[in-house]
Design a protein around this motif. Structure first.
Motif, PDB file in Angstrom:
ATOM      1  N   LYS A 330       0.830  -1.204   0.000  1.00 16.67           N
ATOM      2  CA  LYS A 330       0.000   0.000   0.000  1.00 16.67           C
ATOM      3  C   LYS A 330       0.867   1.258   0.000  1.00 16.67           C
ATOM      4  CE  LYS A 330      -4.153   1.873   2.181  1.00 16.67           C
ATOM      5  NZ  LYS A 330      -5.191   1.649   3.213  1.00 16.67           N
ATOM      6  N   ILE A 331       1.991   1.233   0.742  1.00 24.10           N
ATOM      7  CA  ILE A 331       2.930   2.369   0.731  1.00 24.10           C
ATOM      8  C   ILE A 331       3.493   2.558  -0.669  1.00 24.10           C
ATOM      9  CG2 ILE A 331       5.162   3.204   1.562  1.00 24.10           C
ATOM     10  CD1 ILE A 331       4.611   1.697   4.186  1.00 24.10           C
ATOM     11  N   GLN A 332       3.867   1.455  -1.301  1.00 16.79           N
ATOM     12  CA  GLN A 332       4.467   1.534  -2.634  1.00 16.79           C
ATOM     13  C   GLN A 332       3.465   2.031  -3.674  1.00 16.79           C
ATOM     14  OE1 GLN A 332       5.881  -2.516  -2.578  1.00 16.79           O
ATOM     15  NE2 GLN A 332       7.998  -1.881  -2.183  1.00 16.79           N
ATOM     16  N   GLU A 333       2.220   1.611  -3.558  1.00 17.02           N
ATOM     17  CA  GLU A 333       1.193   2.098  -4.474  1.00 17.02           C
ATOM     18  C   GLU A 333       0.993   3.599  -4.302  1.00 17.02           C
ATOM     19  OE1 GLU A 333      -2.147  -0.321  -3.514  1.00 17.02           O
ATOM     20  OE2 GLU A 333      -1.536  -1.984  -4.827  1.00 17.02           O
ATOM     21  N   GLU A 334       1.009   4.058  -3.061  1.00 17.22           N
ATOM     22  CA  GLU A 334       0.882   5.489  -2.784  1.00 17.22           C
ATOM     23  C   GLU A 334       2.039   6.260  -3.417  1.00 17.22           C
ATOM     24  OE1 GLU A 334      -0.161   7.858   1.225  1.00 17.22           O
ATOM     25  OE2 GLU A 334       1.890   7.074   1.228  1.00 17.22           O
ATOM     26  N   MET A 335       3.248   5.728  -3.257  1.00 16.16           N
ATOM     27  CA  MET A 335       4.420   6.398  -3.820  1.00 16.16           C
ATOM     28  C   MET A 335       4.387   6.388  -5.347  1.00 16.16           C
ATOM     29  SD  MET A 335       7.494   5.147  -1.299  1.00 16.16           S
ATOM     30  CE  MET A 335       8.665   6.162  -2.186  1.00 16.16           C
ATOM     31  N   ASP A 336       3.973   5.271  -5.933  1.00 19.94           N
ATOM     32  CA  ASP A 336       3.898   5.186  -7.399  1.00 19.94           C
ATOM     33  C   ASP A 336       2.921   6.222  -7.948  1.00 19.94           C
ATOM     34  OD1 ASP A 336       5.677   3.116  -7.255  1.00 19.94           O
ATOM     35  OD2 ASP A 336       4.202   1.527  -7.606  1.00 19.94           O
ATOM     36  N   ASN A 337       1.804   6.393  -7.262  1.00 20.95           N
ATOM     37  CA  ASN A 337       0.780   7.323  -7.735  1.00 20.95           C
ATOM     38  C   ASN A 337       1.179   8.777  -7.532  1.00 20.95           C
ATOM     39  OD1 ASN A 337      -0.948   5.233  -8.507  1.00 20.95           O
ATOM     40  ND2 ASN A 337      -1.914   5.121  -6.489  1.00 20.95           N
ATOM     41  N   ILE A 338       1.881   9.066  -6.435  1.00 14.21           N
ATOM     42  CA  ILE A 338       2.190  10.453  -6.091  1.00 14.21           C
ATOM     43  C   ILE A 338       3.532  10.901  -6.661  1.00 14.21           C
ATOM     44  CG2 ILE A 338       2.569  12.075  -4.197  1.00 14.21           C
ATOM     45  CD1 ILE A 338      -0.329  11.122  -4.500  1.00 14.21           C
ATOM     46  N   ILE A 339       4.564  10.074  -6.507  1.00 15.18           N
ATOM     47  CA  ILE A 339       5.923  10.452  -6.931  1.00 15.18           C
ATOM     48  C   ILE A 339       6.273   9.860  -8.284  1.00 15.18           C
ATOM     49  CG2 ILE A 339       8.380  10.337  -6.360  1.00 15.18           C
ATOM     50  CD1 ILE A 339       7.639  10.180  -3.447  1.00 15.18           C
ATOM     51  N   GLY A 340       5.820   8.630  -8.506  1.00 17.25           N
ATOM     52  CA  GLY A 340       6.213   7.927  -9.720  1.00 17.25           C
ATOM     53  C   GLY A 340       7.562   7.253  -9.536  1.00 17.25           C
ATOM     54  N   LEU A 341       8.157   6.816 -10.628  1.00 16.31           N
ATOM     55  CA  LEU A 341       9.419   6.084 -10.575  1.00 16.31           C
ATOM     56  C   LEU A 341      10.585   6.877 -11.159  1.00 16.31           C
ATOM     57  CD1 LEU A 341       7.965   2.648 -11.693  1.00 16.31           C
ATOM     58  CD2 LEU A 341       8.729   3.234  -9.395  1.00 16.31           C
ATOM     59  N   ASP A 342      10.284   8.006 -11.772  1.00  7.99           N
ATOM     60  CA  ASP A 342      11.349   8.802 -12.386  1.00  7.99           C
ATOM     61  C   ASP A 342      11.933   9.833 -11.430  1.00  7.99           C
ATOM     62  OD1 ASP A 342      11.192   7.556 -14.914  1.00  7.99           O
ATOM     63  OD2 ASP A 342       9.403   8.730 -15.385  1.00  7.99           O
ATOM     64  N   SER A 343      11.151  10.220 -10.427  1.00  4.93           N
ATOM     65  CA  SER A 343      11.616  11.215  -9.453  1.00  4.93           C
ATOM     66  C   SER A 343      12.001  10.525  -8.154  1.00  4.93           C
ATOM     67  CB  SER A 343      10.513  12.246  -9.175  1.00  4.93           C
ATOM     68  OG  SER A 343      10.127  12.907 -10.354  1.00  4.93           O
ATOM     69  N   ARG A 344      12.969  11.112  -7.438  1.00  2.00           N
ATOM     70  CA  ARG A 344      13.388  10.579  -6.148  1.00  2.00           C
ATOM     71  C   ARG A 344      12.630  11.307  -5.033  1.00  2.00           C
ATOM     72  NH1 ARG A 344      14.124   7.873  -9.319  1.00  2.00           N
ATOM     73  NH2 ARG A 344      16.009   7.141 -10.368  1.00  2.00           N
TER      74      ARG A 344
END
Length: 510
Positions: A330-344
């Motif tokens: 669930k944390i990873q899904e939140e991060m994928d949706n908000i930050i994505g994978l291209d930004s740190r």
């Protein structure tokens, strides 16, 4: 020669009885907390028989003795505080009255007899050193790009090490410790360590010796005269502290040799500059205690406490995420949706990742890194709630009880980040007055802001790239922990695998 061994025991009995009689006469007519049954000399220590850890034992004792009760730790009258109202009274409302610290054998060895911040009394020297640490941290700008760069650099280095160890189960504890150590080394000494560095390995060894032996209410801290007898733990502590001091002295002497007052690179420079400014004011310098010993012990405090506490919280976080893969996902899904994978991840994302923040807070609640806060001393006769507290009494805040109060935290043993979120999934800043992971008031943790930044950045960088799981053939991490100066998780192995979505994104980017 036998009388040499018996004499201290006889004196201890006589002194204990005398102090109890004098205290009873002075406090006659006052309402004292109910006391766990006590015997001469050993006090209530028989109640601590068995394998139950003290924070859990004191938590359970509430059923019989109430939320506030007394416990004779040998000859030392100790008050155990188990609820947040009394804790806030001690730490905040009457913070100055209860600001003292007990002098013990092990902490005196660790701090050169109280010349640090954590274990010293609330003196002018203590206030000056604490203020100096605050102002020095602001030099890096708490929450600014400068400090964020330091932490993010180490988070990236940690991720690179884990990437190089794909398909191999790993004990993450040394790597987490190294990462946090490098943040503190940069802040304190403007230096850092690569993996396998001999000096770093030496630091790990002596730090373990200190953590395993100091401030654990060992018998020598309760009965100082036991120093007369061989004591393996005391020898380990002395040897470990000697190694630590050797390391600190080298750093300090090297810096004094090339000190530039016009350039402040780290906390050591700040202390040296303050020391130089005070050299022309001998009276004030003596009052605030800015001797070499005070500087070194304050640095040791910041460095030692900052590494051990934050790295321990991260170990607990990894352990719980392995136990609860659905929360990790669930944390990873939140991060994928908000930050994505291209930004740190950056500190600006803290407010945009409420579930990650809630999970960090739930770890701090369910496994407080210091379940029993460092004892306080009543500097004068006072009270807690309706109870009289005599001058000199030791006050122990049982943070474990406060964080496991079922009235405030329903089903308190359940790991549930949702406690810190509202119905819309947004972070609740203060869901309960019972949340005190960094203490409160006069003695609040000086590194609270730094620790929160480290926990967010390290965990967000890790979880953006990796999935954490238990290696095949290994047991899940033990969540009981080992009690000491901090509540440490027992060693466990981790399978750190790059996430499929991360790998795909990297392939597309390249």
């Amino acid at each position: 020669m036998a009388w040499l061994l018996v004499a201290p025991l006889v004196l201890a009995i006589a002194l204990t009885l005398y102090l109890r009689m004098r205290s009873a006469r002075r406090l006659e007519g006052n309402r004292l907390p109910k006391c766990v049954p006590a015997l001469p000399i050993i006090g209530s220590l028989l109640s601590m028989r068995g394998t139950m850890q003290p924070h859990i034992l004191f938590h359970d004792m509430q059923q019989k003795y109430g939320e506030l009760f007394a416990f004779m730790m040998g000859p030392h009258y100790t008050v155990i505080v188990n609820n947040h109202k009394h804790a806030r009274e001690v730490l905040h409302k009457k913070g100055k009255i209860f600001s003292g610290r007990p002098a013990t054998v092990t902490t005196d060895i660790l701090t050169r007899e109280g010349k640090d911040i954590a274990f010293s009394d609330c003196t002018p020297a203590w206030r000056f050193h604490r203020k100096l640490v605050h102002s020095s941290l602001k030099m890096f700008g708490e929450g600014s790009a400068s400090l964020e760069r330091i932490i993010s650099k180490e988070a990236n280095s940690l991720c690179e090490v884990l990437t190089d160890n794909q398909h191999v189960s790993i004990n993450m504890a040394p790597e987490l410790t190294r990462a946090i150590t490098n943040v503190l080394c940069t802040l304190c000494f403007n230096s850092s360590y690569k993996r396998g560095d001999p000096e770093f390995e030496s630091m790990l060894k002596y730090n373990k010796g200190i953590v395993d032996t100091v401030a654990k209410d060992s018998l020598v801290d309760i009965f100082p005269w036991l120093q007369l007898f061989p004591n393996r733990d005391l020898q380990i502590l002395k040897k470990s502290v000697a190694e630590r001091n050797k390391f600190l002295n080298k750093k300090y002497n090297d810096r004094k040799a090339d000190f530039n007052a016009d350039e402040e690179k780290d906390l050591m420079d700040s202390f040296l500059r303050a020391k130089r400014n005070l050299e022309n004011n001998d009276t004030h310098a003596k009052e605030v205690g800015l001797s070499d010993d005070h500087v070194l012990m304050t640095l040791a405090d910041i460095f030692g406490a900052g590494v051990e506490t934050t790295s321990t919280v991260m170990k607990w976080m990894v352990a719980y995420l392995i136990h609860y893969p659905e929360i990790q996902k669930k944390i990873q899904e939140e991060m994928d949706n908000i930050i994505g994978l291209d930004s740190r991840p950056t500190l600006r994302d803290r407010g945009r990742l409420p579930y990650l923040e809630a999970t960090i807070r739930e770890v701090l609640r369910i496994r407080p890194v210091t379940p029993l806060l460092i004892p306080h001393i009543a500097m004068e006769d006072s009270s807690i709630g309706e109870y009289t507290i005599p001058k000199g009494a030791r006050i122990v805040i049982n943070l474990w009880s406060i964080h496991h109060d079922d009235n405030e935290w329903p089903d308190s043993d359940k790991f549930d980040p949702g406690r810190f979120l509202d119905e819309e999934g947004q972070l609740i800043l203060a869901p309960s007055h019972n949340f005190l992971p960094f203490g409160l008031g006069t003695r609040v943790c000086v590194g609270e802001a730094l620790a929160k930044m480290e926990l967010f950045l390290f965990m967000s960088w890790l979880l953006q790239r990796f999935s954490l799981s238990i290696p095949e053939g290994h047991s899940l991490p033990d969540l009981q922990g080992k009690f000491g100066v901090v509540l440490q998780p027992n060693k466990f192995m981790v399978d750190t695998r790059l996430r499929d979505v991360w790998l795909k994104n990297q392939q597309v980017s390249s």
